[in-house]
Design an enzyme around this catalytic site. Structure first.
Site, PDB file in Angstrom:
ATOM      1  N   GLY A  40       0.760  -1.245   0.000  1.00  0.00           N
ATOM      2  CA  GLY A  40       0.000   0.000   0.000  1.00  0.00           C
ATOM      3  C   GLY A  40       0.792   1.297   0.000  1.00  0.00           C
ATOM      4  O   GLY A  40       0.351   2.298  -0.541  1.00  0.00           O
ATOM      5  N   GLU A  95       3.918   4.525   5.883  1.00  0.00           N
ATOM      6  CA  GLU A  95       2.746   3.653   5.767  1.00  0.00           C
ATOM      7  C   GLU A  95       1.612   4.416   5.087  1.00  0.00           C
ATOM      8  O   GLU A  95       1.546   5.650   5.142  1.00  0.00           O
ATOM      9  CB  GLU A  95       2.377   3.181   7.186  1.00  0.00           C
ATOM     10  CG  GLU A  95       1.216   2.253   7.333  1.00  0.00           C
ATOM     11  CD  GLU A  95       1.257   0.959   6.522  1.00  0.00           C
ATOM     12  OE1 GLU A  95       1.435   1.032   5.296  1.00  0.00           O
ATOM     13  OE2 GLU A  95       1.055  -0.112   7.120  1.00  0.00           O
ATOM     14  N   ASP A  99      -5.159   1.747  10.819  1.00  0.00           N
ATOM     15  CA  ASP A  99      -6.524   1.411  11.212  1.00  0.00           C
ATOM     16  C   ASP A  99      -6.487   0.991  12.686  1.00  0.00           C
ATOM     17  O   ASP A  99      -6.481   1.848  13.568  1.00  0.00           O
ATOM     18  CB  ASP A  99      -7.010   0.293  10.270  1.00  0.00           C
ATOM     19  CG  ASP A  99      -8.466  -0.071  10.460  1.00  0.00           C
ATOM     20  OD1 ASP A  99      -9.025   0.228  11.519  1.00  0.00           O
ATOM     21  OD2 ASP A  99      -9.058  -0.659   9.540  1.00  0.00           O
ATOM     22  N   PHE A 148     -13.985   2.600   4.986  1.00  0.00           N
ATOM     23  CA  PHE A 148     -12.995   1.911   4.169  1.00  0.00           C
ATOM     24  C   PHE A 148     -12.668   2.749   2.949  1.00  0.00           C
ATOM     25  O   PHE A 148     -13.543   3.134   2.196  1.00  0.00           O
ATOM     26  CB  PHE A 148     -13.504   0.534   3.741  1.00  0.00           C
ATOM     27  CG  PHE A 148     -12.417  -0.346   3.218  1.00  0.00           C
ATOM     28  CD1 PHE A 148     -11.625  -1.096   4.087  1.00  0.00           C
ATOM     29  CD2 PHE A 148     -12.160  -0.413   1.857  1.00  0.00           C
ATOM     30  CE1 PHE A 148     -10.601  -1.897   3.608  1.00  0.00           C
ATOM     31  CE2 PHE A 148     -11.133  -1.224   1.372  1.00  0.00           C
ATOM     32  CZ  PHE A 148     -10.363  -1.963   2.246  1.00  0.00           C
ATOM     33  N   ASP A 155      -5.938  -0.580  -1.591  1.00  0.00           N
ATOM     34  CA  ASP A 155      -6.747  -1.454  -2.436  1.00  0.00           C
ATOM     35  C   ASP A 155      -8.007  -1.956  -1.755  1.00  0.00           C
ATOM     36  O   ASP A 155      -8.134  -1.946  -0.533  1.00  0.00           O
ATOM     37  CB  ASP A 155      -5.928  -2.674  -2.849  1.00  0.00           C
ATOM     38  CG  ASP A 155      -5.776  -3.667  -1.697  1.00  0.00           C
ATOM     39  OD1 ASP A 155      -5.282  -3.247  -0.632  1.00  0.00           O
ATOM     40  OD2 ASP A 155      -6.173  -4.831  -1.859  1.00  0.00           O
TER      41      ASP A 155
HETATM   42  P1  IMP Z   1      -4.027  -1.975  10.956  1.00  0.00           P
HETATM   43  O1  IMP Z   1      -3.060  -3.025  11.364  1.00  0.00           O
HETATM   44  O2  IMP Z   1      -5.433  -2.316  11.410  1.00  0.00           O
HETATM   45  O3  IMP Z   1      -3.639  -0.586  11.386  1.00  0.00           O
HETATM   46  O4  IMP Z   1      -4.153  -2.057   9.409  1.00  0.00           O
HETATM   47  C1  IMP Z   1      -3.255  -1.487   8.575  1.00  0.00           C
HETATM   48  C2  IMP Z   1      -3.324  -2.080   7.200  1.00  0.00           C
HETATM   49  O5  IMP Z   1      -4.645  -2.501   6.835  1.00  0.00           O
HETATM   50  C3  IMP Z   1      -2.981  -0.998   6.221  1.00  0.00           C
HETATM   51  O6  IMP Z   1      -1.589  -0.976   5.981  1.00  0.00           O
HETATM   52  C4  IMP Z   1      -3.778  -1.374   5.003  1.00  0.00           C
HETATM   53  O7  IMP Z   1      -3.034  -2.274   4.223  1.00  0.00           O
HETATM   54  C5  IMP Z   1      -4.996  -2.050   5.553  1.00  0.00           C
HETATM   55  N1  IMP Z   1      -6.144  -1.120   5.647  1.00  0.00           N
HETATM   56  C6  IMP Z   1      -6.675  -0.609   6.780  1.00  0.00           C
HETATM   57  N2  IMP Z   1      -7.706   0.204   6.519  1.00  0.00           N
HETATM   58  C7  IMP Z   1      -7.832   0.225   5.166  1.00  0.00           C
HETATM   59  C8  IMP Z   1      -8.727   0.912   4.264  1.00  0.00           C
HETATM   60  O8  IMP Z   1      -9.616   1.687   4.640  1.00  0.00           O
HETATM   61  N3  IMP Z   1      -8.528   0.679   2.942  1.00  0.00           N
HETATM   62  C9  IMP Z   1      -7.549  -0.144   2.464  1.00  0.00           C
HETATM   63  N4  IMP Z   1      -6.703  -0.801   3.268  1.00  0.00           N
HETATM   64  C10 IMP Z   1      -6.836  -0.625   4.616  1.00  0.00           C
HETATM   65 MG    MG Z   2      -0.542  -1.448   4.364  1.00  0.00          MG
END
Ligand code: IMP
Ligand code: MG
Length: 173
Positions: A40, A95, A99, A148, A155
């Site tokens: 990403g 990054e 999320d 999202f 993606d």
């Molecule tokens: P986390 O570990 O929950 O913070 O998730 C981080 C990863 O989840 C990011 O690096 C993205 O690859 C993916 N991600 C989280 N939210 C989204 C979104 O809204 N759209 C697309 N990818 C997301």
């Molecule tokens: Mg990512």
């Protein structure tokens, strides 16, 4: 599938210029190793780096989280580790979006063990107030809601990474 624009290409460009300027000031006199989290972050990495006026080097990691595709489980698998040694180096993780924060929390822990001189995070997007673990993010582009989003590297089922802007997935039909 409709994509509702949320952050325009121009807004992203302006913000990355801002952040690049801050990073240039904060790291003056130092070498920086930018670590992009694949896949990403590839666009943010490329565009942010162009606004950093310092001797930077690039490295990449690829990670994937186990479990359901739309929810982070917190268990992160390193698919591709860094090529560089980071001991004693100033490392800035780049990054796309934070999320739950679980991915970066895990990465911070596993990179800290390697004793970098400093370790910070730059993220284009931060879903506000929903992190499940404490995470200090030094450089944030845009705080957003929990929706999202896709585009600019992000993606949905592998698609939409090429959009030059960030948008929210609309209702189907
Ligand atoms: P986390 O570990 O929950 O913070 O998730 C981080 C990863 O989840 C990011 O690096 C993205 O690859 C993916 N991600 C989280 N939210 C989204 C979104 O809204 N759209 C697309 N990818 C997301
Ligand atoms: Mg990512």
């Amino acid at each position: 599938m409709d994509i509702e624009p949320l952050i325009t290409a121009e807004q992203i460009e302006d913000k990355l210029a801002d952040l690049g300027g801050q990073i240039t000031t904060d790291y003056r006199g130092k070498d920086v190793l930018l670590v992009g989290v694949l896949r990403g972050a590839f666009m943010v990495m490329a565009d942010l780096a162009r606004h950093i006026d310092l001797p930077v080097e690039f490295d990449f990691m690829a990670v994937s989280s186990y479990g359901a595709s739309t929810q982070t489980s917190g268990v992160v698998r390193i698919l591709k580790d860094l090529d560089e040694e980071i001991e004693g180096r100033h490392v800035l993780i780049v990054e796309d979006i934070i999320d739950s924060g679980l991915t970066l929390n895990y990465l911070m822990k596993s990179l800290n063990v390697r004793k970098p001189a400093s370790l910070e995070i730059a993220a284009l997007l931060l879903k506000e107030g929903i992190q499940r673990v404490p995470l200090e993010v030094k450089y944030v582009g845009f705080p957003i809601g929990p929706e999202f989003v896709v585009g600019y590297g992000l993606d949905y089922a592998g698609k939409y990474r090429n959009l030059p802007y960030v948008g929210v997935m609309g209702a189907e039909g």
